[in-house]
Design a protein around this motif. Structure first.
Motif, short mmCIF file in Angstrom:
data_model
loop_
_atom_site.label_atom_id
_atom_site.label_comp_id
_atom_site.label_asym_id
_atom_site.label_seq_id
_atom_site.Cartn_x
_atom_site.Cartn_y
_atom_site.Cartn_z
N ASP A 38 0.84 -1.20 0.00
CA ASP A 38 0.00 0.00 0.00
C ASP A 38 0.87 1.25 0.00
O ASP A 38 1.12 1.87 1.02
N SER A 39 1.35 1.62 -1.18
CA SER A 39 2.24 2.76 -1.33
C SER A 39 1.63 3.77 -2.30
O SER A 39 1.39 3.46 -3.47
N ARG A 40 1.39 4.97 -1.80
CA ARG A 40 0.84 6.01 -2.68
C ARG A 40 1.83 6.40 -3.76
O ARG A 40 1.45 6.67 -4.90
N VAL A 41 3.11 6.44 -3.40
CA VAL A 41 4.13 6.83 -4.36
C VAL A 41 4.21 5.83 -5.50
O VAL A 41 4.23 6.19 -6.69
N SER A 42 4.24 4.54 -5.17
CA SER A 42 4.30 3.50 -6.20
C SER A 42 3.07 3.55 -7.09
O SER A 42 3.15 3.42 -8.32
N ALA A 43 1.90 3.73 -6.47
CA ALA A 43 0.66 3.80 -7.24
C ALA A 43 0.68 5.00 -8.19
O ALA A 43 0.25 4.89 -9.34
N LEU A 44 1.18 6.13 -7.72
CA LEU A 44 1.22 7.33 -8.55
C LEU A 44 2.20 7.15 -9.70
O LEU A 44 1.92 7.56 -10.84
N LEU A 45 3.35 6.54 -9.43
CA LEU A 45 4.33 6.29 -10.50
C LEU A 45 3.77 5.36 -11.56
O LEU A 45 3.96 5.58 -12.77
N LEU A 46 3.06 4.32 -11.12
CA LEU A 46 2.44 3.40 -12.08
C LEU A 46 1.36 4.11 -12.90
O LEU A 46 1.24 3.89 -14.11
N ALA A 47 0.58 4.96 -12.22
CA ALA A 47 -0.48 5.69 -12.92
C ALA A 47 0.11 6.63 -13.97
O ALA A 47 -0.40 6.72 -15.10
N PHE A 48 1.17 7.33 -13.61
CA PHE A 48 1.81 8.22 -14.57
C PHE A 48 2.41 7.44 -15.74
O PHE A 48 2.37 7.88 -16.89
N ALA A 49 2.98 6.27 -15.43
CA ALA A 49 3.54 5.43 -16.50
C ALA A 49 2.45 5.01 -17.47
O ALA A 49 2.66 4.98 -18.69
N GLY A 50 1.25 4.71 -16.93
CA GLY A 50 0.15 4.35 -17.81
C GLY A 50 -0.39 5.54 -18.58
O GLY A 50 -0.73 5.43 -19.76
N PHE A 51 -0.46 6.69 -17.91
CA PHE A 51 -1.01 7.88 -18.56
C PHE A 51 -0.13 8.36 -19.70
O PHE A 51 -0.62 8.73 -20.77
N PHE A 52 1.18 8.35 -19.49
CA PHE A 52 2.09 8.88 -20.51
C PHE A 52 2.52 7.80 -21.50
O PHE A 52 3.71 7.68 -21.83
N ASN A 53 1.56 7.02 -21.98
CA ASN A 53 1.89 6.06 -23.02
C ASN A 53 1.71 6.72 -24.39
O ASN A 53 1.12 7.79 -24.50
N TYR A 54 2.20 6.06 -25.41
CA TYR A 54 2.22 6.67 -26.75
C TYR A 54 0.82 7.03 -27.24
O TYR A 54 0.58 8.14 -27.73
N ALA A 55 -0.13 6.08 -27.06
CA ALA A 55 -1.48 6.32 -27.56
C ALA A 55 -2.12 7.51 -26.87
O ALA A 55 -2.83 8.31 -27.49
#
Length: 227
Positions: free
Chosen positions: A98-115
């Protein structure tokens, strides 16, 4: 975050790629100006896509200056990060991390995809369907390990149904949410109830956003999807 990204979209040159020039503007303009039957084929296959989302963007274009249109569309795009973050947070939490930082990093990684980046400062709306799918998955991953029942399955399927009705290529999300429901709902009886609820509510979602257009194509071409 939302205001910042929306302002970034305002400052970014507006994307006018092939799809935008080929049919996004054409479909929305024709629908808003009562020319659907007359203009039903100028953009080839793309003329037969549901014009609802294009009507929304065209209405914005005809109502507001370009900067405001970019800001509003950028706001919708940025908002997708929120359910994506919550989904990552719940999945990590269920795995004991349960890490907010890890969740946020994963979310940003998903958001900044090519599509996703290709629809920045664009009137294309492919990410609207992705956002609905992410919301549906979020519904299927409740907080604190709450048992999943037919009601949540129905809500998730309804959200995906809305996206399928808007754009038929989103049917891949229907397959994904169906599989997710079968995995997430425990017990044979509960799973059967969830399947029935999801089937009915998913169909309702499709008809709500795409039913009128299917009827329109049926009356004009004799087929509810593509002629």
């Amino acid at each position: 975050w939302i205001v910042g990204w929306a302002l970034f979209c305002v400052a970014t040159p507006i994307e006018v790629g092939f799809d935008v020039l080929h049919y996004h503007i054409q479909d929305g303009w024709s629908a808003l100006n009562g020319r659907l039957e007359r203009d039903l084929a100028p953009s080839g296959m793309h003329s037969y896509f549901n014009p609802v989302s294009h009507m929304i963007t065209q209405a914005l274009i005809e109502t507001f200056p370009a900067a405001i249109v970019s800001f509003l569309l950028g706001t919708l795009q940025a908002a997708i990060l929120i359910p994506l973050y919550l989904l990552c947070r719940r999945v990590l939490s269920s795995a004991g991390h349960d890490s907010r930082v890890s969740a946020l990093l994963l979310a940003f990684a998903g958001f900044f995809n090519y599509a996703m980046l290709t629809v920045t400062a664009s009137i294309r709306v492919d990410h609207w369907s992705a956002g609905l799918f992410i919301l549906a998955l979020l519904v299927l991953v409740p907080k604190d390990g709450v048992s999943l029942g037919w009601k949540r399955a129905g809500v998730a399927a309804f959200l995906v149904g809305l996206s399928v009705g808007l754009k038929l290529t989103s049917v891949i999300h229907a397959a994904g949410i169906a599989a997710a429901i079968l995995v997430a709902v425990p017990g044979t009886r509960q799973r059967m109830q969830a399947v029935v609820a999801a089937g009915l509510s998913g169909l309702a979602g499709i008809l709500l956003t795409g039913g009128w257009w299917m009827w329109k194509l049926w009356t004009v071409t004799g087929k509810p999807l593509f002629p």
